[in-house]
Design a protein around this motif. Structure first.
Motif, PDB file in Angstrom:
ATOM      1  N   ASN A 141       3.633  13.294 -12.559  1.00 23.68           N
ATOM      2  CA  ASN A 141       2.664  12.875 -13.576  1.00 23.68           C
ATOM      3  C   ASN A 141       1.613  11.926 -13.029  1.00 23.68           C
ATOM      4  OD1 ASN A 141       3.920  14.361 -15.584  1.00 23.68           O
ATOM      5  ND2 ASN A 141       5.132  12.656 -16.349  1.00 23.68           N
ATOM      6  N   LEU A 142       2.017  11.049 -12.112  1.00 24.28           N
ATOM      7  CA  LEU A 142       1.118  10.020 -11.594  1.00 24.28           C
ATOM      8  C   LEU A 142       0.507  10.381 -10.240  1.00 24.28           C
ATOM      9  CD1 LEU A 142       3.367   6.991 -12.558  1.00 24.28           C
ATOM     10  CD2 LEU A 142       1.214   7.617 -13.649  1.00 24.28           C
ATOM     11  N   GLY A 143       0.886  11.541  -9.704  1.00 27.10           N
ATOM     12  CA  GLY A 143       0.327  11.962  -8.421  1.00 27.10           C
ATOM     13  C   GLY A 143       0.712  11.048  -7.268  1.00 27.10           C
ATOM     14  N   LEU A 144       1.853  10.356  -7.377  1.00 22.55           N
ATOM     15  CA  LEU A 144       2.228   9.377  -6.367  1.00 22.55           C
ATOM     16  C   LEU A 144       2.493  10.021  -5.006  1.00 22.55           C
ATOM     17  CD1 LEU A 144       4.573   7.037  -8.450  1.00 22.55           C
ATOM     18  CD2 LEU A 144       2.160   6.721  -7.869  1.00 22.55           C
ATOM     19  N   ASP A 145       3.018  11.242  -5.017  1.00 21.88           N
ATOM     20  CA  ASP A 145       3.245  11.936  -3.752  1.00 21.88           C
ATOM     21  C   ASP A 145       1.918  12.210  -3.046  1.00 21.88           C
ATOM     22  OD1 ASP A 145       2.584  13.614  -5.873  1.00 21.88           O
ATOM     23  OD2 ASP A 145       3.747  15.311  -5.134  1.00 21.88           O
ATOM     24  N   LYS A 146       0.869  12.424  -3.821  1.00 17.33           N
ATOM     25  CA  LYS A 146      -0.445  12.730  -3.246  1.00 17.33           C
ATOM     26  C   LYS A 146      -1.132  11.470  -2.725  1.00 17.33           C
ATOM     27  CE  LYS A 146      -1.180  16.674  -6.361  1.00 17.33           C
ATOM     28  NZ  LYS A 146       0.105  16.557  -7.063  1.00 17.33           N
ATOM     29  N   VAL A 147      -1.128  10.383  -3.533  1.00 21.59           N
ATOM     30  CA  VAL A 147      -1.880   9.191  -3.139  1.00 21.59           C
ATOM     31  C   VAL A 147      -1.196   8.411  -2.016  1.00 21.59           C
ATOM     32  CG1 VAL A 147      -3.021   8.948  -5.362  1.00 21.59           C
ATOM     33  CG2 VAL A 147      -0.853   7.773  -4.977  1.00 21.59           C
ATOM     34  N   TYR A 148       0.118   8.593  -1.865  1.00 18.30           N
ATOM     35  CA  TYR A 148       0.820   7.880  -0.801  1.00 18.30           C
ATOM     36  C   TYR A 148       0.982   8.716   0.470  1.00 18.30           C
ATOM     37  CZ  TYR A 148       2.256   3.523  -3.064  1.00 18.30           C
ATOM     38  OH  TYR A 148       2.262   2.274  -3.629  1.00 18.30           O
ATOM     39  N   LYS A 149       0.773  10.006   0.391  1.00 16.66           N
ATOM     40  CA  LYS A 149       1.114  10.910   1.491  1.00 16.66           C
ATOM     41  C   LYS A 149       0.568  10.440   2.839  1.00 16.66           C
ATOM     42  CE  LYS A 149       1.124  15.780   2.807  1.00 16.66           C
ATOM     43  NZ  LYS A 149       0.727  17.156   2.421  1.00 16.66           N
ATOM     44  N   LYS A 150      -0.734  10.140   2.897  1.00 15.75           N
ATOM     45  CA  LYS A 150      -1.329   9.705   4.159  1.00 15.75           C
ATOM     46  C   LYS A 150      -2.274   8.514   3.987  1.00 15.75           C
ATOM     47  CE  LYS A 150      -2.718  12.681   7.172  1.00 15.75           C
ATOM     48  NZ  LYS A 150      -3.463  13.764   7.841  1.00 15.75           N
ATOM     49  N   SER A 151      -2.455   8.073   2.757  1.00 16.91           N
ATOM     50  CA  SER A 151      -3.466   7.041   2.477  1.00 16.91           C
ATOM     51  C   SER A 151      -3.211   5.733   3.212  1.00 16.91           C
ATOM     52  CB  SER A 151      -3.533   6.762   0.970  1.00 16.91           C
ATOM     53  OG  SER A 151      -3.874   7.921   0.268  1.00 16.91           O
ATOM     54  N   HIS A 152      -1.944   5.418   3.446  1.00 19.80           N
ATOM     55  CA  HIS A 152      -1.624   4.104   4.010  1.00 19.80           C
ATOM     56  C   HIS A 152      -1.005   4.208   5.404  1.00 19.80           C
ATOM     57  CE1 HIS A 152      -2.659   2.649   0.090  1.00 19.80           C
ATOM     58  NE2 HIS A 152      -1.750   3.429  -0.457  1.00 19.80           N
ATOM     59  N   ASN A 153      -1.322   5.289   6.103  1.00 24.38           N
ATOM     60  CA  ASN A 153      -0.796   5.467   7.462  1.00 24.38           C
ATOM     61  C   ASN A 153      -1.195   4.317   8.384  1.00 24.38           C
ATOM     62  OD1 ASN A 153       0.222   7.851   6.539  1.00 24.38           O
ATOM     63  ND2 ASN A 153      -0.682   9.141   8.118  1.00 24.38           N
ATOM     64  N   GLN A 154      -2.455   3.891   8.309  1.00 24.76           N
ATOM     65  CA  GLN A 154      -2.916   2.820   9.195  1.00 24.76           C
ATOM     66  C   GLN A 154      -2.195   1.518   8.879  1.00 24.76           C
ATOM     67  OE1 GLN A 154      -5.028   3.344  11.826  1.00 24.76           O
ATOM     68  NE2 GLN A 154      -4.358   1.284  12.400  1.00 24.76           N
ATOM     69  N   TYR A 155      -1.959   1.265   7.577  1.00 25.80           N
ATOM     70  CA  TYR A 155      -1.224   0.058   7.199  1.00 25.80           C
ATOM     71  C   TYR A 155       0.189   0.080   7.801  1.00 25.80           C
ATOM     72  CZ  TYR A 155       1.433  -3.205   4.303  1.00 25.80           C
ATOM     73  OH  TYR A 155       2.266  -4.213   3.885  1.00 25.80           O
ATOM     74  N   ILE A 156       0.862   1.226   7.711  1.00 25.26           N
ATOM     75  CA  ILE A 156       2.215   1.346   8.252  1.00 25.26           C
ATOM     76  C   ILE A 156       2.201   1.184   9.772  1.00 25.26           C
ATOM     77  CG2 ILE A 156       4.162   2.926   8.570  1.00 25.26           C
ATOM     78  CD1 ILE A 156       3.407   4.147   5.836  1.00 25.26           C
ATOM     79  N   LYS A 157       1.242   1.806  10.411  1.00 24.03           N
ATOM     80  CA  LYS A 157       1.130   1.697  11.876  1.00 24.03           C
ATOM     81  C   LYS A 157       0.905   0.244  12.295  1.00 24.03           C
ATOM     82  CE  LYS A 157      -1.507   3.458  15.825  1.00 24.03           C
ATOM     83  NZ  LYS A 157      -1.770   2.128  16.383  1.00 24.03           N
ATOM     84  N   ASP A 158      -0.011  -0.443  11.591  1.00 27.61           N
ATOM     85  CA  ASP A 158      -0.272  -1.850  11.919  1.00 27.61           C
ATOM     86  C   ASP A 158       0.957  -2.713  11.684  1.00 27.61           C
ATOM     87  OD1 ASP A 158      -2.849  -1.178  12.586  1.00 27.61           O
ATOM     88  OD2 ASP A 158      -3.732  -1.870  10.690  1.00 27.61           O
ATOM     89  N   LEU A 159       1.662  -2.445  10.592  1.00 28.18           N
ATOM     90  CA  LEU A 159       2.868  -3.212  10.288  1.00 28.18           C
ATOM     91  C   LEU A 159       3.882  -3.091  11.425  1.00 28.18           C
ATOM     92  CD1 LEU A 159       4.764  -3.123   6.891  1.00 28.18           C
ATOM     93  CD2 LEU A 159       5.997  -2.796   9.009  1.00 28.18           C
ATOM     94  N   LEU A 160       4.144  -1.858  11.856  1.00 28.24           N
ATOM     95  CA  LEU A 160       5.138  -1.641  12.913  1.00 28.24           C
ATOM     96  C   LEU A 160       4.644  -2.147  14.264  1.00 28.24           C
ATOM     97  CD1 LEU A 160       6.349   1.881  11.806  1.00 28.24           C
ATOM     98  CD2 LEU A 160       7.663  -0.229  11.715  1.00 28.24           C
ATOM     99  N   ASP A 161       3.342  -1.989  14.502  1.00 26.72           N
ATOM    100  CA  ASP A 161       2.775  -2.536  15.733  1.00 26.72           C
ATOM    101  C   ASP A 161       2.967  -4.042  15.788  1.00 26.72           C
ATOM    102  OD1 ASP A 161       1.965  -0.167  16.797  1.00 26.72           O
ATOM    103  OD2 ASP A 161      -0.134  -0.345  16.225  1.00 26.72           O
ATOM    104  N   ASN A 162       2.649  -4.718  14.676  1.00 28.15           N
ATOM    105  CA  ASN A 162       2.727  -6.185  14.649  1.00 28.15           C
ATOM    106  C   ASN A 162       4.127  -6.698  14.908  1.00 28.15           C
ATOM    107  OD1 ASN A 162       0.026  -6.496  14.098  1.00 28.15           O
ATOM    108  ND2 ASN A 162       0.299  -6.577  11.865  1.00 28.15           N
ATOM    109  N   ILE A 163       5.113  -5.995  14.380  1.00 27.34           N
ATOM    110  CA  ILE A 163       6.488  -6.498  14.466  1.00 27.34           C
ATOM    111  C   ILE A 163       7.238  -5.963  15.682  1.00 27.34           C
ATOM    112  CG2 ILE A 163       8.737  -6.450  13.294  1.00 27.34           C
ATOM    113  CD1 ILE A 163       7.185  -6.625  10.669  1.00 27.34           C
ATOM    114  N   GLU A 164       7.017  -4.690  16.024  1.00 30.43           N
ATOM    115  CA  GLU A 164       7.811  -4.056  17.068  1.00 30.43           C
ATOM    116  C   GLU A 164       7.148  -4.070  18.445  1.00 30.43           C
ATOM    117  OE1 GLU A 164      10.859  -2.764  16.867  1.00 30.43           O
ATOM    118  OE2 GLU A 164      11.044  -3.352  14.766  1.00 30.43           O
ATOM    119  N   LYS A 165       5.818  -4.208  18.473  1.00 29.15           N
ATOM    120  CA  LYS A 165       5.124  -3.974  19.733  1.00 29.15           C
ATOM    121  C   LYS A 165       4.382  -5.206  20.242  1.00 29.15           C
ATOM    122  CE  LYS A 165       1.828  -0.634  21.613  1.00 29.15           C
ATOM    123  NZ  LYS A 165       0.944   0.481  21.239  1.00 29.15           N
TER     124      LYS A 165
END
Length: 358
Positions: A271-295
Motif C-alpha cells: 500500500n505504501l510502496g515501501l519496497d519501491k522507495v527503499y529498494k535502491k534509494s539509500h544505497n549510498q547512505y548504507i555504503k557510507d555507514l559501513l565504510d565509516n565503521i568497518e573501513k
C-alpha cells in the motif's frame, strides 16, 4: 513503519479535548436529526412492496450504526476502538455499502434514493472531512498536527513533516492521512485515531484510497514490534567495501513471521510502496555507514596513533584507542536510532545484519 506512541505525545490529552469539543459542537447535533429522519422514512416504506427485505436491512443497519455513534456523545471521535464491537463481517458489510467511487453511487446512496431519504444524512455528508477547518479557526488541521509534534513520517520514516509558524498561525508540511480511507469508512472521516500525520509521498503518491483494514496500524504496532526487518545482501555489500562496482538492493524481510502478521506487513509494504522507495534509494547512505565503521576507522586511527606514538607504543593501548574512536564514529548513528530520525530503522537493521554492536 513506526508506532505512534500517544503516551509520548505530551499534548495528546489536549488534542483529544479540543477535537471532541469541536466535533460535539459542529457535527454531533446532526446525528440525532439524521436518525429521526431516516427512521421515519424507513417506517413509511416498511409496507412498500417495492422495498425488499435486503433493502430494509441495509438501511436498518446504517441506523443502528448511527445510534451507536450517538450513544458515544463527544467521545466518538476520540475512541481508540474505531469499530465498536463489530466483527469483521459487519465491518466488511459497512465498507461495501458505503464504498464511494467516482461517478458512481454507493449501495447506501441507492437505498437513500429508494427510500426518498435526504442525501445530507449519508455518512460522507454527516461526517464530512471538509467540515474540519484547514486553518484560521480556533481548532483546525494544522493546529492538531503541530500539537502532535510528530516530525518524521510514521509510514516510511524517510521524510520530515515539519511544523512552523506563518502570520502568527500554526502551519505544517504534513498531510493528515486517513488510515481507513474516507471512501470506504466515511463514518471515521473525523476520528482522531484514524488520523496519521504523514508525508505527501506516502499519503498521495502511494496509499491513496487503498483499503488498509488488514495492515499494520501505527497506533497499535510497528514493523519492529512484528519482527519485519530491512535486509541487504551481505556478500554484495562486502564487495562494495572492497571497492568493487556492484549493485545491491534493500529488501523488507518478513517471510519468517506468522501468517497473520506476514499478511499485515505485506499489505502495508504494498500500500505504501515501501519496497519501491527503499529498494535502491539509500544505497549510498548504507555504503557510507559501513565504510565509516568497518573501513575508515582502522586506517585513520593508525595515523592518529602514530602521531601520539610516545603515548601509545604498546598494542593494548592502541586497541583501546581504536575501540574508543570507533565508538565515537558510531555515536551519530546511535543518536539517529534513539531519536527516531529518518532512516533510523534502516540503520538499526543494517547494524543487526552485519552484527555491529551499537
Amino acid at each position: 513503519m513506526i508506532r505512534i506512541d500517544v503516551s509520548k505525545i505530551k499534548n495528546w490529552e489536549l488534542i483529544k479535548e479540543k477535537h471532541s469539543e469541536w466535533y460535539y459542537k459542529k457535527i454531533f447535533p446532526q446525528i440525532g436529526i439524521a436518525i429521526e429522519k431516516i427512521e421515519k422514512k424507513y417506517q413509511d416504506n416498511e409496507s412498500n412492496q417495492k422495498v425488499t427485505y435486503e433493502n430494509q436491512d441495509i438501511v436498518k443497519r446504517y441506523i443502528d450504526l448511527l445510534k451507536k455513534i450517538k450513544s458515544e456523545g463527544k467521545k466518538f471521535v476520540i475512541k481508540e476502538n474505531l469499530f465498536f464491537d463489530y466483527k469483521i463481517d459487519e465491518i466488511n458489510f459497512l465498507s461495501k455499502i458505503m464504498k464511494k467511487e467516482k461517478k458512481k453511487k454507493s449501495i447506501l446512496e441507492e437505498m437513500f434514493l429508494l427510500f426518498k431519504i435526504n442525501k445530507k444524512y449519508l455518512p460522507h455528508k454527516l461526517f464530512s472531512y471538509d467540515e474540519f477547518p484547514n486553518h484560521t479557526r480556533e481548532w483546525n488541521r494544522h493546529k492538531l498536527l503541530s500539537l502532535t509534534e510528530i516530525e518524521i513520517c510514521p509510514y516510511c520514516q524517510r521524510n520530515y513533516i515539519s511544523s512552523f509558524e506563518e502570520n502568527d498561525d500554526k502551519r505544517t508540511t504534513a498531510d493528515l492521512d486517513h488510515f481507513y480511507p474516507k471512501s470506504l469508512y466515511p463514518f471515521l472521516a473525523l476520528s482522531l485515531y484514524n488520523f496519521i500525520p504523514s508525508c505527501q509521498i506516502c499519503n498521495s503518491r502511494f496509499k491513496g484510497t487503498k483499503d488498509t483494514y488488514n495492515s499494520v496500524y501505527p497506533y497499535e504496532e510497528s514493523f519492529d514490534d512484528l519482527g519485519a526487518k530491512f535486509k541487504t545482501s551481505k556478500e554484495i555489500i562486502y564487495e562494495i567495501l572492497g571497492e568493487k562496482d556492484s549493485e545491491f538492493f534493500v529488501n523488507i524481510n518478513y517471510g519468517n513471521l506468522k501468517d497473520e502478521d506476514n499478511k499485515k506487513v505485506q499489505n502495508s509494504v504494498s500500500n505504501l510502496g515501501l519496497d519501491k522507495v527503499y529498494k535502491k534509494s539509500h544505497n549510498q547512505y548504507i555504503k557510507d555507514l559501513l565504510d565509516n565503521i568497518e573501513k575508515y576507522p582502522e586506517k585513520y586511527l593508525e595515523s592518529c596513533v602514530e602521531i601520539f606514538d610516545e603515548y601509545y607504543k604498546d598494542d593494548i593501548k592502541k586497541e583501546i584507542v581504536i575501540k574508543y574512536f570507533i565508538d565515537i564514529i558510531k555515536e551519530p548513528y546511535r543518536k539517529r536510532i534513539e531519536n527516531g530520525e529518518p532512516l533510523a530503522k534502516l540503520t538499526k537493521d543494517i547494524f543487526d545484519e552485519f552484527k555491529i554492536k551499537i
